[in-house]
Design a protein around this motif. Structure first.
Motif, PDB file in Angstrom:
ATOM      1  N   GLU A 202       0.449 -15.324  13.472  1.00 47.54           N
ATOM      2  CA  GLU A 202      -0.618 -15.220  15.559  1.00 47.54           C
ATOM      3  C   GLU A 202      -1.427 -14.355  16.247  1.00 47.54           C
ATOM      4  N   LYS A 203      -0.742 -13.020  16.497  1.00 47.19           N
ATOM      5  CA  LYS A 203      -1.917 -12.246  17.288  1.00 47.19           C
ATOM      6  C   LYS A 203      -1.757 -10.700  16.483  1.00 47.19           C
ATOM      7  N   ASP A 204      -2.102 -11.626  15.090  1.00 45.78           N
ATOM      8  CA  ASP A 204      -3.420  -9.885  14.044  1.00 45.78           C
ATOM      9  C   ASP A 204      -4.455 -10.223  14.976  1.00 45.78           C
ATOM     10  N   ARG A 205      -4.452  -9.224  15.138  1.00 48.86           N
ATOM     11  CA  ARG A 205      -6.331  -9.156  15.720  1.00 48.86           C
ATOM     12  C   ARG A 205      -7.047  -8.518  13.990  1.00 48.86           C
ATOM     13  N   ARG A 206      -6.147  -7.813  13.279  1.00 47.83           N
ATOM     14  CA  ARG A 206      -6.323  -7.071  12.493  1.00 47.83           C
ATOM     15  C   ARG A 206      -6.689  -8.071  11.288  1.00 47.83           C
ATOM     16  N   ALA A 207      -5.907  -9.518  11.356  1.00 50.68           N
ATOM     17  CA  ALA A 207      -5.980 -10.093  10.096  1.00 50.68           C
ATOM     18  C   ALA A 207      -6.336 -11.508  10.046  1.00 50.68           C
ATOM     19  N   SER A 208      -6.897 -11.588  11.703  1.00 50.71           N
ATOM     20  CA  SER A 208      -7.304 -12.930  12.564  1.00 50.71           C
ATOM     21  C   SER A 208      -8.065 -14.236  11.605  1.00 50.71           C
ATOM     22  N   ASP A 209      -8.344 -13.734  10.672  1.00 57.44           N
ATOM     23  CA  ASP A 209      -9.189 -14.426   9.397  1.00 57.44           C
ATOM     24  C   ASP A 209      -9.108 -15.068   8.005  1.00 57.44           C
ATOM     25  N   THR A 210      -7.586 -14.451   7.892  1.00 55.29           N
ATOM     26  CA  THR A 210      -6.806 -14.824   6.613  1.00 55.29           C
ATOM     27  C   THR A 210      -7.437 -16.121   6.191  1.00 55.29           C
ATOM     28  N   GLU A 211      -7.137 -17.037   7.328  1.00 59.07           N
ATOM     29  CA  GLU A 211      -7.862 -18.257   6.845  1.00 59.07           C
ATOM     30  C   GLU A 211      -9.094 -19.386   6.426  1.00 59.07           C
ATOM     31  N   THR A 212      -9.736 -18.183   6.581  1.00 56.96           N
ATOM     32  CA  THR A 212     -11.183 -18.342   6.422  1.00 56.96           C
ATOM     33  C   THR A 212     -11.135 -18.409   4.692  1.00 56.96           C
ATOM     34  N   LEU A 213     -10.075 -17.756   3.826  1.00 55.93           N
ATOM     35  CA  LEU A 213      -9.826 -17.162   3.022  1.00 55.93           C
ATOM     36  C   LEU A 213      -9.525 -18.667   1.991  1.00 55.93           C
ATOM     37  N   LEU A 214      -8.535 -19.364   2.056  1.00 58.16           N
ATOM     38  CA  LEU A 214      -8.673 -21.098   1.137  1.00 58.16           C
ATOM     39  C   LEU A 214      -9.406 -21.594   0.900  1.00 58.16           C
ATOM     40  N   PRO A 215     -10.607 -21.563   1.190  1.00 61.96           N
ATOM     41  CA  PRO A 215     -11.812 -22.400   0.150  1.00 61.96           C
ATOM     42  C   PRO A 215     -12.163 -21.163  -1.371  1.00 61.96           C
ATOM     43  N   LEU A 216     -11.763 -20.101  -0.962  1.00 65.18           N
ATOM     44  CA  LEU A 216     -12.535 -18.993  -2.118  1.00 65.18           C
ATOM     45  C   LEU A 216     -10.733 -19.520  -3.479  1.00 65.18           C
ATOM     46  N   LEU A 217      -9.461 -19.861  -2.740  1.00 63.48           N
ATOM     47  CA  LEU A 217      -8.575 -20.142  -3.749  1.00 63.48           C
ATOM     48  C   LEU A 217      -8.122 -21.668  -4.523  1.00 63.48           C
ATOM     49  N   PRO A 218      -7.960 -22.016  -5.142  1.00 64.92           N
ATOM     50  CA  PRO A 218      -7.734 -23.067  -6.140  1.00 64.92           C
ATOM     51  C   PRO A 218      -6.682 -24.178  -5.787  1.00 64.92           C
ATOM     52  N   ASP A 219      -5.407 -23.115  -5.120  1.00 62.76           N
ATOM     53  CA  ASP A 219      -4.059 -23.740  -5.172  1.00 62.76           C
ATOM     54  C   ASP A 219      -3.508 -22.354  -3.890  1.00 62.76           C
ATOM     55  N   ALA A 220      -3.830 -23.312  -2.768  1.00 66.55           N
ATOM     56  CA  ALA A 220      -3.513 -22.339  -1.937  1.00 66.55           C
ATOM     57  C   ALA A 220      -3.330 -22.964  -0.400  1.00 66.55           C
ATOM     58  N   ARG A 221      -2.208 -22.446   0.396  1.00 65.40           N
ATOM     59  CA  ARG A 221      -2.430 -22.521   1.905  1.00 65.40           C
ATOM     60  C   ARG A 221      -1.463 -21.598   2.722  1.00 65.40           C
ATOM     61  N   PHE A 222      -1.970 -21.804   3.699  1.00 66.52           N
ATOM     62  CA  PHE A 222      -1.815 -21.019   5.219  1.00 66.52           C
ATOM     63  C   PHE A 222      -0.742 -21.350   5.852  1.00 66.52           C
ATOM     64  N   GLU A 223       0.003 -20.347   6.501  1.00 65.06           N
ATOM     65  CA  GLU A 223       1.178 -20.907   7.589  1.00 65.06           C
ATOM     66  C   GLU A 223       1.021 -19.271   8.532  1.00 65.06           C
ATOM     67  N   PRO A 224       0.753 -19.898  10.101  1.00 60.32           N
ATOM     68  CA  PRO A 224       1.156 -18.281  10.464  1.00 60.32           C
ATOM     69  C   PRO A 224       2.508 -17.917  10.996  1.00 60.32           C
ATOM     70  N   ILE A 225       2.814 -16.563  11.352  1.00 62.56           N
ATOM     71  CA  ILE A 225       3.531 -16.293  11.439  1.00 62.56           C
ATOM     72  C   ILE A 225       3.878 -16.075  12.977  1.00 62.56           C
ATOM     73  N   HIS A 226       4.721 -16.535  13.959  1.00 65.46           N
ATOM     74  CA  HIS A 226       4.785 -17.112  14.849  1.00 65.46           C
ATOM     75  C   HIS A 226       4.865 -15.663  15.718  1.00 65.46           C
ATOM     76  N   GLY A 227       4.542 -15.545  16.693  1.00 71.92           N
ATOM     77  CA  GLY A 227       4.920 -14.653  18.249  1.00 71.92           C
ATOM     78  C   GLY A 227       4.014 -13.573  17.399  1.00 71.92           C
ATOM     79  N   ARG A 228       4.001 -13.229  16.201  1.00 74.42           N
ATOM     80  CA  ARG A 228       4.214 -11.563  15.875  1.00 74.42           C
ATOM     81  C   ARG A 228       2.661 -11.163  15.462  1.00 74.42           C
TER      82      ARG A 228
END
Length: 255
Positions: A202-228
């Motif tokens: 959740e503190k990752d400035r290099r990959a803060s937009d990961t969740e925007t990839l979900l619409p490209l994937l037919p079977d996927a979910r996103f979870e943040p890694i708290h405090g990292r």
């Protein structure tokens, strides 16, 4: 004991075992400037994999860890071929699961998207929607490494990462980043069509937009890694347990 797979161009790719040796197999691919030991073993992934009944097979990317470190030969196609060589070496009866972090996640996205039968489920950690090497000037980075120029933000970041661990040669890793950057990561080009878990600090400035990839994937979910952040996310117990449980669920069901 380290074993090696042979890539088509003769580069040896080192493989390391962790987790339950009798468990369902999971290929594990670390990030840029890391290796299996640093990214997975030292971060205690072996325990989480074993508890979930999984056999981890960590591959050291070319130019990293115990794999060969050639002077050249770091184009994206070579890395994809390396995964093919590892899977051929393993000769598993069924497709395994796979987990990748950062550069390893981008590699698995590309591989699974063009080889849909290679894996049964993916966990992709620290995966940006764009390409972090897009603004990378390899010549400037080499000059900065030698103290002959002032690096820009991306070059400074790569130079810093390349020198993080003493077992790696910074100049080789800078060359690697430059050759990889010739084929920029485009997530819309053949996204993987299999169960996928995306996780990012959740503190990752290099990959803060990961969740925007979900619409490209037919079977996927996103979870943040708290405090990292991007660097310390692989040490998260939440990441280890969630990823292991996801893969165990999908690998134990019929292929």
């Amino acid at each position: 004991m380290t074993v090696f797979a042979m890539a088509p161009d003769g580069v040896r790719i080192a493989l390391h075992e962790l987790g339950d040796p009798d468990g369902e197999p999971v290929l594990m691919i670390h990030g840029f400037s890391s290796n299996t030991q640093r990214n997975w073993i030292d971060a205690h992934w072996s325990d989480s994999l074993a508890e979930a009944g999984l056999r981890g097979i960590g591959m050291d990317l070319r130019g990293h860890g115990d794999s060969d470190h050639p002077a050249r030969g770091y184009e994206v196609d070579h890395f994809v071929d390396d995964v093919d060589a590892v899977l051929e070496q393993l000769a598993l009866p069924d497709p395994p699961g796979a987990i990748g972090y950062s550069m390893g996640a981008r590699l698995l996205w590309r591989h699974a998207g063009t080889r849909p039968a290679a894996f049964r489920a993916l966990v992709l950690g620290g995966l940006p929607a764009g390409d972090p090497f897009q603004q990378f000037d390899v010549a400037l980075a080499h000059r900065a490494l030698e103290g002959e120029a002032e690096a820009g933000p991306m070059e400074a970041f790569i130079v810093e990462l390349a020198g993080t661990f003493p077992e790696h040669d910074p100049a080789t890793l800078i060359t690697l980043a430059g050759e990889v950057s010739k084929t920029l990561f485009d997530p819309e080009d053949s996204p993987p069509d299999l169960p996928t878990l995306l996780m990012t600090g959740e503190k990752d400035r290099r990959a803060s937009d990961t969740e925007t990839l979900l619409p490209l994937l037919p079977d996927a979910r996103f979870e943040p890694i708290h405090g990292r952040n991007h660097v310390n996310a692989p040490t998260s117990g939440h990441f280890r347990r969630t990823a292991s449980a996801f893969l165990a669920e999908h690998l134990r069901s019929p292929a």
